[in-house]
Design a protein around this motif. Structure first.
Motif, mmCIF file in Angstrom:
data_model
loop_
_atom_site.group_PDB
_atom_site.id
_atom_site.type_symbol
_atom_site.label_atom_id
_atom_site.label_comp_id
_atom_site.label_asym_id
_atom_site.label_seq_id
_atom_site.Cartn_x
_atom_site.Cartn_y
_atom_site.Cartn_z
ATOM 1 N N ALA A 176 0.849 -1.180 0.000
ATOM 2 C CA ALA A 176 0.000 0.000 0.000
ATOM 3 C C ALA A 176 0.892 1.239 0.000
ATOM 4 O O ALA A 176 1.727 1.399 0.886
ATOM 5 N N ARG A 177 0.704 2.096 -0.972
ATOM 6 C CA ARG A 177 1.549 3.285 -1.093
ATOM 7 C C ARG A 177 1.391 4.216 0.102
ATOM 8 O O ARG A 177 2.371 4.732 0.634
ATOM 9 N N LYS A 178 0.158 4.471 0.556
ATOM 10 C CA LYS A 178 -0.074 5.424 1.648
ATOM 11 C C LYS A 178 0.108 4.822 3.039
ATOM 12 O O LYS A 178 0.146 5.557 4.015
ATOM 13 N N SER A 179 0.158 3.520 3.135
ATOM 14 C CA SER A 179 0.253 2.876 4.441
ATOM 15 C C SER A 179 1.339 1.808 4.410
ATOM 16 O O SER A 179 1.065 0.639 4.157
ATOM 17 N N PRO A 180 2.578 2.200 4.683
ATOM 18 C CA PRO A 180 3.705 1.265 4.580
ATOM 19 C C PRO A 180 3.574 0.021 5.462
ATOM 20 O O PRO A 180 4.186 -0.996 5.177
ATOM 21 N N GLN A 181 2.784 0.082 6.527
ATOM 22 C CA GLN A 181 2.592 -1.104 7.357
ATOM 23 C C GLN A 181 1.826 -2.195 6.614
ATOM 24 O O GLN A 181 1.927 -3.361 6.959
ATOM 25 N N LEU A 182 1.036 -1.793 5.636
ATOM 26 C CA LEU A 182 0.278 -2.776 4.859
ATOM 27 C C LEU A 182 1.126 -3.224 3.678
ATOM 28 O O LEU A 182 0.924 -2.832 2.527
ATOM 29 N N ASP A 183 2.087 -4.070 3.992
ATOM 30 C CA ASP A 183 3.038 -4.610 3.033
ATOM 31 C C ASP A 183 3.224 -6.069 3.425
ATOM 32 O O ASP A 183 3.657 -6.357 4.543
ATOM 33 N N GLY A 184 2.842 -6.975 2.527
ATOM 34 C CA GLY A 184 2.959 -8.374 2.895
ATOM 35 C C GLY A 184 2.979 -9.303 1.708
ATOM 36 O O GLY A 184 2.682 -8.921 0.572
ATOM 37 N N VAL A 185 3.316 -10.539 2.003
ATOM 38 C CA VAL A 185 3.432 -11.584 0.995
ATOM 39 C C VAL A 185 2.086 -12.282 0.836
ATOM 40 O O VAL A 185 1.425 -12.612 1.815
ATOM 41 N N VAL A 186 1.706 -12.503 -0.413
ATOM 42 C CA VAL A 186 0.446 -13.189 -0.703
ATOM 43 C C VAL A 186 0.650 -14.693 -0.514
ATOM 44 O O VAL A 186 1.638 -15.263 -0.974
ATOM 45 N N GLN A 187 -0.292 -15.295 0.184
ATOM 46 C CA GLN A 187 -0.277 -16.728 0.485
ATOM 47 C C GLN A 187 -1.500 -17.391 -0.149
ATOM 48 O O GLN A 187 -2.525 -16.744 -0.338
ATOM 49 N N LYS A 188 -1.377 -18.667 -0.407
ATOM 50 C CA LYS A 188 -2.488 -19.467 -0.938
ATOM 51 C C LYS A 188 -2.974 -20.374 0.182
ATOM 52 O O LYS A 188 -2.183 -21.070 0.829
ATOM 53 N N VAL A 189 -4.269 -20.352 0.450
ATOM 54 C CA VAL A 189 -4.893 -21.208 1.455
ATOM 55 C C VAL A 189 -6.078 -21.878 0.780
ATOM 56 O O VAL A 189 -7.085 -21.220 0.509
ATOM 57 N N GLY A 190 -5.952 -23.157 0.474
ATOM 58 C CA GLY A 190 -7.017 -23.832 -0.269
ATOM 59 C C GLY A 190 -7.170 -23.158 -1.611
ATOM 60 O O GLY A 190 -6.215 -23.038 -2.378
ATOM 61 N N ASP A 191 -8.358 -22.644 -1.898
ATOM 62 C CA ASP A 191 -8.582 -21.934 -3.161
ATOM 63 C C ASP A 191 -8.668 -20.421 -2.965
ATOM 64 O O ASP A 191 -9.144 -19.700 -3.833
ATOM 65 N N ARG A 192 -8.186 -19.948 -1.816
ATOM 66 C CA ARG A 192 -8.241 -18.515 -1.513
ATOM 67 C C ARG A 192 -6.838 -17.947 -1.380
ATOM 68 O O ARG A 192 -5.869 -18.659 -1.182
ATOM 69 N N TRP A 193 -6.777 -16.613 -1.438
ATOM 70 C CA TRP A 193 -5.524 -15.870 -1.281
ATOM 71 C C TRP A 193 -5.636 -15.006 -0.038
ATOM 72 O O TRP A 193 -6.691 -14.441 0.239
ATOM 73 N N LEU A 194 -4.532 -14.893 0.695
ATOM 74 C CA LEU A 194 -4.519 -13.969 1.826
ATOM 75 C C LEU A 194 -3.184 -13.250 1.859
ATOM 76 O O LEU A 194 -2.215 -13.699 1.262
ATOM 77 N N VAL A 195 -3.159 -12.114 2.552
ATOM 78 C CA VAL A 195 -1.921 -11.356 2.713
ATOM 79 C C VAL A 195 -1.415 -11.562 4.133
ATOM 80 O O VAL A 195 -2.129 -11.317 5.101
#
Length: 190
Positions: free
Chosen positions: A124-143
Motif C-alpha cells: 500500500a503506497r499510503k500505508s507502509p505497514q500494509l506490506d505483505g506476501v500473498v499466500q495461498k490457502v485452499g482456493d483462496r488468497w490472503l496477505v
C-alpha cells in the motif's frame, strides 16, 4: 451497573486494548492498558473490578468471567470463527499473473500486487505497514503482513478488473475495515 452509575469507554487499536471506567458515586475509577491480544482479559478484568464496587460477590472472579467467555466462544457459529490458515503456502507470480498490477481505491489510494523475487507482494503506497506476501490457502488468497503489529490478515478476492479485501478473522477489530475498500486496476506492475 447493579444500580450504581457507571461511565466507561474502551479502545482498541492494532493489538492494544484499553478501558476507562469510573464509578462516581463510589469515588472509584480505573484504567486498563494491555499491549497485546487482550480483549478477553480486558473484559474479565473490567467486570471483576466493577463488580467489586457494585455487588461485592466474591464468586465473580476473573476465573468466573473467563469461563463465561470460553462458553460464549464455544457456542459461536463456525462462520463467525477464524478459519484454519495453517496449511498456507506462498503464492507464485505464475498463479497470480492475470491479477498482477497497480490498483486504486478512491479513498485509500494505490496498492501494488506485484512479483517480489519468488513471491507476490501487496504494498500500500499510503500505508507502509500494509506490506505483505500473498499466500495461498485452499482456493483462496490472503496477505501475510510483514509488520507484526498489523494483527488482522486480509483475504484477497480478485474478479475482473477489481480487487476486494476482507478480514480473515471475522471477529478482528472493526478498525481493520478492509471490506470498505474497492480497488480497480489502473496499470501494470512497475
Amino acid at each position: 451497573m447493579d444500580g450504581v452509575f457507571k461511565v466507561a469507554h474502551t479502545g482498541t487499536l492494532m493489538g492494544m486494548y484499553s478501558a476507562v471506567t469510573m464509578l462516581p458515586d463510589k469515588g472509584a475509577g480505573f484504567v486498563i492498558l494491555i499491549n497485546g491480544e487482550g480483549e478477553d482479559a480486558r473484559t474479565a478484568l473490567t467486570q471483576v473490578l466493577v463488580k467489586r464496587y457494585t455487588s461485592g460477590d466474591p464468586a465473580l472472579s476473573v476465573a468466573h468471567y473467563a469461563g463465561l467467555l470460553e462458553k460464549e466462544e464455544a457456542a459461536r457459529p463456525a462462520a463467525e470463527k477464524a478459519p484454519d490458515t495453517s496449511r498456507r503456502r506462498r503464492a507464485t507470480a505464475k498463479e497470480l499473473a492475470p491479477h498482477l498490477g497497480v490498483y486504486r481505491d478512491p479513498w485509500f489510494g494505490e496498492v501494488t500486487l506485484c512479483r517480489d523475487g519468488d513471491a507476490v507482494r501487496l504494498r500500500a503506497r499510503k500505508s507502509p505497514q500494509l506490506d505483505g506476501v500473498v499466500q495461498k490457502v485452499g482456493d483462496r488468497w490472503l496477505v501475510d503482513w510483514d509488520d507484526p503489529s498489523v494483527d488482522a490478515e486480509a483475504w484477497l478476492d480478485m474478479a475482473g478488473n477489481g480487487l476486494r479485501m476482507a478480514k480473515v478473522d471475522p471477529q478482528a477489530d472493526f478498525s481493520y475495515d478492509y471490506e470498505d475498500l474497492a480497488f480497480e486496476r489502473v496499470g501494470n506492475c512497475p
